[in-house]
Motif scaffolding. Sequence first.
Motif, PDB file in Angstrom:
ATOM      1  N   UNK A  63       0.825  -1.212   0.000  1.00 37.62           N
ATOM      2  CA  UNK A  63       0.000   0.000   0.000  1.00 37.62           C
ATOM      3  C   UNK A  63       0.854   1.256   0.000  1.00 37.62           C
ATOM      4  N   UNK A  64       1.963   1.237   0.711  1.00 40.14           N
ATOM      5  CA  UNK A  64       2.830   2.421   0.755  1.00 40.14           C
ATOM      6  C   UNK A  64       3.377   2.758  -0.622  1.00 40.14           C
ATOM      7  N   UNK A  65       3.669   1.751  -1.431  1.00 39.55           N
ATOM      8  CA  UNK A  65       4.157   1.985  -2.795  1.00 39.55           C
ATOM      9  C   UNK A  65       3.057   2.573  -3.665  1.00 39.55           C
ATOM     10  N   UNK A  66       1.871   2.030  -3.532  1.00 36.31           N
ATOM     11  CA  UNK A  66       0.741   2.525  -4.313  1.00 36.31           C
ATOM     12  C   UNK A  66       0.475   3.996  -4.003  1.00 36.31           C
ATOM     13  N   UNK A  67       0.457   4.334  -2.722  1.00 33.62           N
ATOM     14  CA  UNK A  67       0.193   5.722  -2.339  1.00 33.62           C
ATOM     15  C   UNK A  67       1.341   6.645  -2.734  1.00 33.62           C
ATOM     16  N   UNK A  68       2.576   6.171  -2.677  1.00 31.93           N
ATOM     17  CA  UNK A  68       3.713   7.002  -3.080  1.00 31.93           C
ATOM     18  C   UNK A  68       3.613   7.369  -4.560  1.00 31.93           C
ATOM     19  N   UNK A  69       3.265   6.402  -5.393  1.00 32.78           N
ATOM     20  CA  UNK A  69       3.129   6.653  -6.835  1.00 32.78           C
ATOM     21  C   UNK A  69       1.946   7.579  -7.092  1.00 32.78           C
ATOM     22  N   UNK A  70       0.823   7.286  -6.468  1.00 30.99           N
ATOM     23  CA  UNK A  70      -0.362   8.128  -6.647  1.00 30.99           C
ATOM     24  C   UNK A  70      -0.086   9.561  -6.230  1.00 30.99           C
ATOM     25  N   UNK A  71       0.471   9.749  -5.045  1.00 27.43           N
ATOM     26  CA  UNK A  71       0.680  11.097  -4.515  1.00 27.43           C
ATOM     27  C   UNK A  71       1.701  11.893  -5.326  1.00 27.43           C
ATOM     28  N   UNK A  72       2.735  11.245  -5.815  1.00 23.54           N
ATOM     29  CA  UNK A  72       3.777  11.954  -6.565  1.00 23.54           C
ATOM     30  C   UNK A  72       3.328  12.312  -7.981  1.00 23.54           C
ATOM     31  N   UNK A  73       2.685  11.364  -8.655  1.00 25.96           N
ATOM     32  CA  UNK A  73       2.403  11.549 -10.083  1.00 25.96           C
ATOM     33  C   UNK A  73       0.928  11.768 -10.422  1.00 25.96           C
ATOM     34  N   UNK A  74       0.023  11.199  -9.652  1.00 24.49           N
ATOM     35  CA  UNK A  74      -1.392  11.205 -10.026  1.00 24.49           C
ATOM     36  C   UNK A  74      -2.288  11.587  -8.850  1.00 24.49           C
ATOM     37  N   UNK A  75      -2.089  12.751  -8.257  1.00 25.03           N
ATOM     38  CA  UNK A  75      -2.855  13.102  -7.054  1.00 25.03           C
ATOM     39  C   UNK A  75      -4.366  13.181  -7.282  1.00 25.03           C
ATOM     40  N   UNK A  76      -4.792  13.412  -8.504  1.00 26.62           N
ATOM     41  CA  UNK A  76      -6.230  13.529  -8.753  1.00 26.62           C
ATOM     42  C   UNK A  76      -6.894  12.190  -9.088  1.00 26.62           C
ATOM     43  N   UNK A  77      -6.104  11.127  -9.210  1.00 29.42           N
ATOM     44  CA  UNK A  77      -6.639   9.806  -9.549  1.00 29.42           C
ATOM     45  C   UNK A  77      -6.782   8.963  -8.285  1.00 29.42           C
ATOM     46  N   UNK A  78      -7.719   8.040  -8.298  1.00 31.64           N
ATOM     47  CA  UNK A  78      -7.913   7.180  -7.128  1.00 31.64           C
ATOM     48  C   UNK A  78      -6.996   5.957  -7.202  1.00 31.64           C
ATOM     49  N   UNK A  79      -6.683   5.432  -6.043  1.00 33.11           N
ATOM     50  CA  UNK A  79      -5.906   4.195  -5.954  1.00 33.11           C
ATOM     51  C   UNK A  79      -6.642   3.073  -6.689  1.00 33.11           C
ATOM     52  N   UNK A  80      -7.945   3.002  -6.491  1.00 28.87           N
ATOM     53  CA  UNK A  80      -8.737   1.938  -7.110  1.00 28.87           C
ATOM     54  C   UNK A  80      -8.639   1.997  -8.622  1.00 28.87           C
ATOM     55  N   UNK A  81      -8.707   3.193  -9.187  1.00 32.11           N
ATOM     56  CA  UNK A  81      -8.592   3.357 -10.638  1.00 32.11           C
ATOM     57  C   UNK A  81      -7.195   2.987 -11.115  1.00 32.11           C
ATOM     58  N   UNK A  82      -6.175   3.545 -10.496  1.00 30.39           N
ATOM     59  CA  UNK A  82      -4.802   3.344 -10.958  1.00 30.39           C
ATOM     60  C   UNK A  82      -4.374   1.880 -10.887  1.00 30.39           C
ATOM     61  N   UNK A  83      -4.742   1.195  -9.814  1.00 30.90           N
ATOM     62  CA  UNK A  83      -4.238  -0.147  -9.580  1.00 30.90           C
ATOM     63  C   UNK A  83      -5.283  -1.232  -9.832  1.00 30.90           C
ATOM     64  N   UNK A  84      -6.254  -0.910 -10.670  1.00 27.61           N
ATOM     65  CA  UNK A  84      -7.246  -1.903 -11.067  1.00 27.61           C
ATOM     66  C   UNK A  84      -6.584  -2.935 -11.967  1.00 27.61           C
ATOM     67  N   UNK A  85      -6.780  -4.204 -11.629  1.00 29.35           N
ATOM     68  CA  UNK A  85      -6.214  -5.289 -12.459  1.00 29.35           C
ATOM     69  C   UNK A  85      -7.159  -5.550 -13.605  1.00 29.35           C
ATOM     70  N   UNK A  86      -6.592  -5.611 -14.810  1.00 22.78           N
ATOM     71  CA  UNK A  86      -7.409  -5.894 -15.996  1.00 22.78           C
ATOM     72  C   UNK A  86      -6.817  -7.049 -16.747  1.00 22.78           C
TER      73      UNK A  86
END
Length: 65
Positions: free
Chosen positions: A42-65
């Motif tokens: 989770x810490x890695x996911x939030x680090x990437x989100x906060x640094x590069x994609x602050x307006x995107x949700x964790x659920x959206x960014x890390x959705x498995x397809x």
Amino acid sequence: MYENLKAEMGRIGITIMDISRDLNYVYETLRNKFNGNTDWQRSEMFAIKNKYFPSKSIEYLFQKK
């Protein structure tokens, strides 16, 4: 895997190598996570989100397809 994250990375022109350098992560470890070989912490996911994609949700960014 993680097609949304990869698409968003493409939109802003960053690579796995950029993330590994900027956040001080081992490139091979990140590559394995992007390919679904190992789980994200989770810490890695939030680090990437906060640094590069602050307006995107964790659920959206890390959705498995």
